[in-house]
Design a protein around this motif. Structure first.
Motif, PDB file in Angstrom:
ATOM      1  N   MET A 188      -3.552 -19.588  -3.646  1.00 13.26           N
ATOM      2  CA  MET A 188      -4.781 -18.882  -3.987  1.00 13.26           C
ATOM      3  C   MET A 188      -4.520 -17.799  -5.032  1.00 13.26           C
ATOM      4  N   TRP A 189      -3.351 -17.179  -4.981  1.00 14.11           N
ATOM      5  CA  TRP A 189      -2.988 -16.182  -5.979  1.00 14.11           C
ATOM      6  C   TRP A 189      -2.900 -16.813  -7.367  1.00 14.11           C
ATOM      7  N   ASP A 190      -2.293 -17.971  -7.451  1.00 19.37           N
ATOM      8  CA  ASP A 190      -2.169 -18.650  -8.738  1.00 19.37           C
ATOM      9  C   ASP A 190      -3.543 -18.990  -9.319  1.00 19.37           C
ATOM     10  N   LEU A 191      -4.484 -19.339  -8.458  1.00 22.05           N
ATOM     11  CA  LEU A 191      -5.827 -19.676  -8.931  1.00 22.05           C
ATOM     12  C   LEU A 191      -6.627 -18.447  -9.361  1.00 22.05           C
ATOM     13  N   SER A 192      -6.325 -17.294  -8.785  1.00 22.16           N
ATOM     14  CA  SER A 192      -7.178 -16.111  -8.963  1.00 22.16           C
ATOM     15  C   SER A 192      -6.496 -14.983  -9.722  1.00 22.16           C
ATOM     16  N   ARG A 193      -5.262 -15.157 -10.137  1.00 24.05           N
ATOM     17  CA  ARG A 193      -4.485 -14.062 -10.713  1.00 24.05           C
ATOM     18  C   ARG A 193      -5.176 -13.424 -11.918  1.00 24.05           C
ATOM     19  N   LEU A 219      -6.669 -13.692  -0.281  1.00 25.82           N
ATOM     20  CA  LEU A 219      -6.011 -12.807  -1.240  1.00 25.82           C
ATOM     21  C   LEU A 219      -5.808 -11.409  -0.658  1.00 25.82           C
ATOM     22  N   ALA A 220      -6.753 -10.956   0.153  1.00 25.59           N
ATOM     23  CA  ALA A 220      -6.592  -9.652   0.800  1.00 25.59           C
ATOM     24  C   ALA A 220      -5.419  -9.671   1.770  1.00 25.59           C
ATOM     25  N   SER A 221      -5.209 -10.802   2.440  1.00 17.10           N
ATOM     26  CA  SER A 221      -4.050 -10.924   3.330  1.00 17.10           C
ATOM     27  C   SER A 221      -2.755 -10.867   2.533  1.00 17.10           C
ATOM     28  N   LEU A 222      -2.735 -11.518   1.379  1.00 14.44           N
ATOM     29  CA  LEU A 222      -1.546 -11.455   0.527  1.00 14.44           C
ATOM     30  C   LEU A 222      -1.302 -10.028   0.038  1.00 14.44           C
ATOM     31  N   ALA A 223      -2.375  -9.316  -0.272  1.00 11.04           N
ATOM     32  CA  ALA A 223      -2.233  -7.948  -0.770  1.00 11.04           C
ATOM     33  C   ALA A 223      -1.639  -7.006   0.274  1.00 11.04           C
ATOM     34  N   GLU A 224      -1.721  -7.378   1.554  1.00 10.39           N
ATOM     35  CA  GLU A 224      -1.138  -6.537   2.596  1.00 10.39           C
ATOM     36  C   GLU A 224       0.372  -6.392   2.415  1.00 10.39           C
ATOM     37  N   CYS A 241      -2.692   1.950  -0.808  1.00  9.07           N
ATOM     38  CA  CYS A 241      -3.331   2.920   0.089  1.00  9.07           C
ATOM     39  C   CYS A 241      -4.035   2.147   1.187  1.00  9.07           C
ATOM     40  N   THR A 242      -3.838   2.563   2.417  1.00  9.07           N
ATOM     41  CA  THR A 242      -4.449   1.863   3.551  1.00  9.07           C
ATOM     42  C   THR A 242      -5.963   2.048   3.589  1.00  9.07           C
ATOM     43  N   LYS A 243      -6.488   3.045   2.881  1.00 14.39           N
ATOM     44  CA  LYS A 243      -7.926   3.279   2.874  1.00 14.39           C
ATOM     45  C   LYS A 243      -8.660   2.367   1.896  1.00 14.39           C
ATOM     46  N   VAL A 244      -7.923   1.680   1.049  1.00 17.61           N
ATOM     47  CA  VAL A 244      -8.538   0.783   0.076  1.00 17.61           C
ATOM     48  C   VAL A 244      -9.088  -0.448   0.787  1.00 17.61           C
ATOM     49  N   LYS A 245     -10.317  -0.834   0.446  1.00 16.04           N
ATOM     50  CA  LYS A 245     -10.939  -2.014   1.043  1.00 16.04           C
ATOM     51  C   LYS A 245     -10.539  -3.238   0.220  1.00 16.04           C
ATOM     52  N   LEU A 246      -9.440  -3.863   0.648  1.00 18.69           N
ATOM     53  CA  LEU A 246      -8.872  -4.960  -0.128  1.00 18.69           C
ATOM     54  C   LEU A 246      -9.833  -6.140  -0.243  1.00 18.69           C
ATOM     55  N   LEU A 247     -10.529  -6.456   0.835  1.00 17.00           N
ATOM     56  CA  LEU A 247     -11.443  -7.590   0.794  1.00 17.00           C
ATOM     57  C   LEU A 247     -12.532  -7.370  -0.247  1.00 17.00           C
ATOM     58  N   SER A 248     -13.079  -6.165  -0.298  1.00 15.64           N
ATOM     59  CA  SER A 248     -14.133  -5.859  -1.278  1.00 15.64           C
ATOM     60  C   SER A 248     -13.592  -5.930  -2.697  1.00 15.64           C
ATOM     61  N   ILE A 249     -12.380  -5.408  -2.903  1.00 20.01           N
ATOM     62  CA  ILE A 249     -11.783  -5.458  -4.238  1.00 20.01           C
ATOM     63  C   ILE A 249     -11.605  -6.906  -4.699  1.00 20.01           C
ATOM     64  N   CYS A 250     -11.072  -7.748  -3.827  1.00 21.01           N
ATOM     65  CA  CYS A 250     -10.832  -9.147  -4.196  1.00 21.01           C
ATOM     66  C   CYS A 250     -12.147  -9.896  -4.411  1.00 21.01           C
TER      67      CYS A 250
END
Length: 661
Positions: A329-334, A274-279, A435-444
């Motif tokens: 994975m997005w559909d499962l976790s949206r 999901l973090a890869s998709l958020a990129e 924002c590039t400073k956001v930790k996407l993996l942690s958020i997801c």
């Protein structure tokens, strides 16, 4: 000289160049051994270890070579859409993706030779790996004779990842060897004596980053047995091969949810995808690989179609398998990512073009309205008059406004006539403002790693039953985070969490497991040894806890109810400052640790033992700050303890009449 020319070409002032070269003039270094520094050693080759400037300078120096390869038509890359891709750079590792090897490789060799002559930077060709794809065997043999690369048959290695000819081989080449590495590493760690929480910390600090690197660089679909085996190995190591005393699902939860943030491998893999998709949402410059994948979606934007349901999405026959995996994975976790099962307020305005015929999206985005949440105020959709005033709209926008309102209030969207006032989730906030400073993996991961708000764990029900009180979920959350930041001592953290989990085997529980064991308390031998009795109600413990209560009041000024919910669980209605709360945790946790050390013994610690332990903990933390050069805060909870000791010392050394009083 070459470095100077490059920096000047990039526009660096001469004064900055002087400063940079001064840093590298006659560099020296020292070696620290057992806390002592050696004599200075003159560095005649290379740079000082850990120099933060050297990687930046290298990136600038290698850029002329990269640019020459990009703009040279003799070096033919891969054409995807309107863009040609030839080179990828990360520090000193270069990855080239070339076609027409019989023409591209001779020209590449000339460019490398020319660059080496002007920069004195020689590239070691025999150590450079080359992998051919769809090249006839006769041509491959000819290339191997003329170019001194390390020609590989199945894969090449780049940044620690094995890149194969076929995507089907990525799992066998990367994830299977990693599983063997996990087994070997955990076997070595078994020789080291670590505490229960120490083993979890070792996994989080050493193994998890390696696993996440594979998850982020190779976000492919993993077989379920593989993920389960990795998780089983970690769990087996945490419990040292013994039967788990705490449910794994509980340990996986964050601290505020009652757990200890033990890594959940399945959720981490899902969060990495999901973090890869958020990129894709990074604007205006998303990563290059997202542009490549987007080109296979043709005129449809990935950042738009994911907001549609599967039935609403247009057919995308040429979409890459990896992109389809992201969307699955997005559909499962949206719902978890957006905190809603209905239409999210973070939905981009472009999505409305799929729901409203001939909808002019550019008309709204030109006024800065990019997401639906900008149409909401006070929990309701703004009236057209409010929008006219805020965004300077004309009367010609009214029809479009009513079209948007009809979509938002459509029954299929599962929304009431007015939108509820709800803050955006962390993931939705990122979508609205990337924002590039956001930790996407942690958020997801945090969005996925949640339990049902109504779920009650067995230890919670048991405490409530013994104490005869009803504890709200908010109070439990405060109890879980009560001692956060209070101490560095792992033993204190463990004992508080073990008491909370009802870890210890008390007589009542042992009797339930083995009828031949007495259920009476081993201290008083009068009453049933329940968890509450052994830790609090026993008559032999009352003087100790009374003394602890007085010590807490004396050190912190807090007058707390003399109740186990306050002292054992940290569930108190009293208002505490941060420093008071931390010192309270140190005192009570030290008391519980002393009791645990004398488990099944009739001897009971004294208040003097508690004071001595608190003093020792204070000394250890001061020592750690000095050794590891931790910053010294202006005021911490130990100032309260020191003030109490100073006041006692003043009273003891006062005049005789004062000492008597």
């Amino acid at each position: 000289m070459f470095l100077r020319k490059v920096l000047l070409k990039f526009g660096f002032p001469v004064s900055v160049l002087r400063s940079i070269f001064a840093l590298y003039a006659s560099p020296t270094a020292s070696v620290m051994t057992a806390g002592f520094l050696s004599d200075q050693i003159r560095i005649s080759n290379g740079t000082r270890q850990g120099c933060p400037l050297s990687p930046l300078l290298y990136a600038l120096v290698i850029e002329p070579l990269a640019q020459q390869i990009r703009q040279d038509d003799g070096v033919v890359g891969i054409m995807i859409g309107p863009t040609t891709y030839k080179i990828g750079l990360f520090a000193d590792d270069i990855l080239l993706t070339l076609t027409e090897p019989t023409d591209s490789l001779p020209r590449l060799r000339d460019i490398l030779k020319e660059y080496s002559e002007v920069s004195y930077h020689k590239i070691n060709l025999p150590k450079s790996q080359a992998l051919t794809i769809n090249v006839p065997s006769s041509n491959r043999e000819s290339l191997a004779r003329h170019f001194q690369f390390e020609w590989r048959e199945d894969y090449l290695q780049y940044l620690g990842v094995k890149i194969s000819k076929s995507p089907d081989q990525l799992f066998d080449l990367n994830y299977k060897p990693f599983l063997s590495h996990v087994r070997q590493l955990l076997f070595q760690w078994k020789r080291t004596s670590l505490s229960w929480m120490g083993r979890m910390a070792a996994i989080k600090m050493s193994l998890l980053p390696k696993l996440l690197y594979y998850f982020r660089t190779i976000p492919i679909r993993l077989p379920k047995p593989y993920v389960e085996e990795v998780q089983s190995l970690l769990n087996h190591y945490v419990w040292n091969g013994k039967k788990p005393r705490v449910p794994t699902k509980l340990l996986n939860l964050p601290v505020r949810g009652g757990g200890l943030a033990m890594p959940n491998i399945h959720l981490y893999h899902r969060a990495a995808v999901l973090a890869s998709l958020a990129e894709y949402f990074h604007f205006p410059r998303p990563p290059q690989w997202t542009v490549i994948e987007q080109s296979f979606a043709k005129q449809h934007l990935i950042t738009t179609v994911i907001w549609l349901t599967r039935r609403q999405r247009p057919p995308l026959p040429e979409l890459l398998p990896l992109t389809r995996w992201y969307m699955h994975m997005w559909d499962l976790s949206r719902a978890l990512l957006l905190n809603t099962t209905s239409l999210s307020l973070a939905t981009p305005m472009e999505v409305l073009t799929h729901w409203i015929a001939d909808f002019d999206c550019a008309r709204w985005t030109s006024r800065g309205i990019a997401h639906l949440h900008q149409l909401i105020s006070g929990g309701n959709m703004m009236t057209f008059e409010m929008l006219k005033q805020r965004y300077q709209l004309s009367e010609a926008w009214r029809l479009s406004y009513y079209q948007i309102a009809s979509v938002i209030r459509r029954p299929g969207m599962c929304l009431p006539p007015t939108l509820p006032q709800a803050p955006l989730s962390p993931f939705a906030s990122f979508v609205v403002k990337p924002c590039t400073k956001v930790k996407l993996l942690s958020i997801c991961y945090e969005a996925l790693n949640v339990s049902s708000p109504d779920h009650v764990w067995s230890f919670q029900a048991a405490w409530e039953g013994e104490l005869g009180i009803r504890i709200s979920s908010q109070a439990w959350s405060r109890a879980f985070e009560f001692d956060r930041g209070a101490y560095r001592c792992a033993s204190l953290m463990e004992v508080r969490r073990k008491v909370l989990y009802r870890w210890y085997l008390v007589p009542a529980r042992e009797c339930h497991m083995n009828k031949s064991v007495s259920s009476l308390c081993w201290r008083c031998s009068l009453l049933k040894g329940t968890m509450t009795h052994v830790w609090w109600d026993c008559v032999t413990l009352e003087p100790l806890w009374r003394g602890v209560s007085g010590l807490v009041e004396k050190a912190t000024g807090l007058v707390l109810p003399f109740a186990p919910a306050d002292f054992l669980l940290g569930i108190s209605q009293a208002r505490m400052g941060k420093l008071q709360r931390r010192l309270f945790c140190v005192i009570t946790s030290s008391t519980m640790l002393l009791i645990a050390r004398r488990w099944k013994q009739t001897w009971v610690p004294t208040i003097r033992d508690v004071r001595d332990m608190v003093n020792n903990i204070r000394d250890y933390e001061q020592m750690a700050r000095h050794i590891y050069d931790f910053p010294q805060p202006e005021k911490d909870h130990w100032t309260l303890w020191d003030s109490m000791l100073a006041a006692e010392c003043t009273t003891d050394t006062g005049p005789p009449d004062q000492r008597g009083s």
